[in-house]
Motif scaffolding. Structure first.
Motif, PDB file in Angstrom:
ATOM      1  N   ASP A   1      -0.054   3.999   2.470  1.00  7.67           N
ATOM      2  CA  ASP A   1      -1.303   4.772   2.360  1.00  7.67           C
ATOM      3  C   ASP A   1      -2.459   3.819   2.047  1.00  7.67           C
ATOM      4  O   ASP A   1      -2.747   3.534   0.882  1.00  7.67           O
TER       5      ASP A   1
ATOM      6  N   CYS B   1       0.812  -1.218   0.000  1.00  5.96           N
ATOM      7  CA  CYS B   1       0.000   0.000   0.000  1.00  5.96           C
ATOM      8  C   CYS B   1       0.844   1.266   0.000  1.00  5.96           C
ATOM      9  O   CYS B   1       0.291   2.373   0.021  1.00  5.96           O
TER      10      CYS B   1
ATOM     11  N   ALA C   1      -5.416   5.400  -0.126  1.00  8.92           N
ATOM     12  CA  ALA C   1      -5.111   5.500  -1.558  1.00  8.92           C
ATOM     13  C   ALA C   1      -5.154   4.124  -2.210  1.00  8.92           C
ATOM     14  O   ALA C   1      -5.597   3.984  -3.359  1.00  8.92           O
ATOM     15  N   TRP C   2      -4.682   3.102  -1.490  1.00 10.75           N
ATOM     16  CA  TRP C   2      -4.709   1.730  -2.026  1.00 10.75           C
ATOM     17  C   TRP C   2      -6.137   1.266  -2.249  1.00 10.75           C
ATOM     18  O   TRP C   2      -6.453   0.691  -3.291  1.00 10.75           O
TER      19      TRP C   2
END
Length: 283
Positions: free
Chosen positions: A104, A101, A107-108
């Motif tokens: 983050d 990830c 965001a992933w």
């Protein structure tokens, strides 16, 4: 988010009260603890990356692992968690968030859902759900039940403008022993020729999760709350759990009925259609 996710994983396989009490007495593992861990002297090569971590095999009781020659210098056993598999889960999750990830998780999730989304496709929700569950299944200790429970809370508690998050979160079903046993006792599994033991089979095609999702798609959940999505499998699953759980209604619960015999209740609303199948044959 790591601190929260690793705590959710700690509740599996034991009552919530016992798990919480243990963490209160012995402490919890935090992101900062693991971030600093690799700098504390020589460490096992398993801790180099998420890809390398598979097969750690740490056992707390016997103090053994896949690399005994590195055991004394390894930080993984130093955390006082309830069992060794939780130590493995904590490090696996840390490495997954760090490597897969890129640190983050939000965001992933956004990227995974966007890549899987096909607006208008009949399997749109399933595609997005699997885009999260399949990668997380590689994290030690995060089976479909734990991952679904954690993700559902996270996705449903987000910004209402994140439609993909809300739609996917509403579809995540948590099948524990209460839910599985209810489907067995009522005869639903038998009627659908879907009888199976509790465990991974609950999340396979034709298992408990798919049965609940199929039924939920036929019920408009907005009749219960106008803010709900029309199809809300997680809500139906939670309703079954509340019906059974001691902390809920406690009606169809093995601690309330003799599970070696068919249920004798005549007051339950499901009585006319329930097949009252015992979980275990009488001695």
């Amino acid at each position: 988010m790591f601190n929260w996710l690793v705590e959710v994983a700690s509740y599996q396989g034991i009552s919530d009260a016992i798990a919480w009490t243990y963490m209160e007495e012995h402490g919890r593992v935090r992101w900062g603890d693991l971030q600093a861990a690799p700098t504390r002297g020589p460490a096992c090569p398993k801790l180099a990356s998420f890809a390398a971590f598979s097969g750690c095999r740490y056992r707390k009781a016997s103090r053994t692992c896949a690399h005994p020659e590195d055991f004394l210098g390894c930080p993984l056993p130093t955390h006082p968690l309830r069992k060794g598999s939780l130590n493995q889960a904590a490090y696996a999750l840390y490495l997954f968030l760090r490597d897969e990830c890129r640190g983050d998780l939000v965001a992933w999730i956004d990227a995974q859902l966007a890549a899987a989304d096909q607006p208008g496709a009949h399997n749109r929700v399933r595609r997005m759900r699997e885009a999260l569950l399949r990668p997380l299944a590689r994290v030690h200790g995060l089976g479909p039940k734990v991952a679904s429970m954690a993700l559902s809370d996270l996705l449903l508690g987000t910004d209402p403008k994140r439609e993909r998050w809300l739609t996917t979160g509403a579809s995540l079903i948590v099948v524990d022993t209460l839910v599985h046993n209810w489907l067995h006792r009522t005869g639903i599994l038998q009627r659908l020729d879907a009888e199976h033991a509790y465990g991974p089979a609950c999340f396979r095609p034709g298992g408990c999760a798919e049965i609940i999702e199929t039924v939920a798609n036929r019920i408009d959940a907005r009749q219960f709350n106008a803010s709900f999505p029309a199809a809300f499998p997680r809500y139906l699953q939670k309703a079954i759990w509340v019906f059974c759980a001691e902390s809920g209604m406690g009606i169809c619960n093995g601690n309330q009925i003799d599970d070696s015999q068919p249920c004798g209740s005549q007051n339950c609303r499901l009585s006319p259609d329930c097949r009252r199948i015992a979980l275990r044959p009488a001695n």
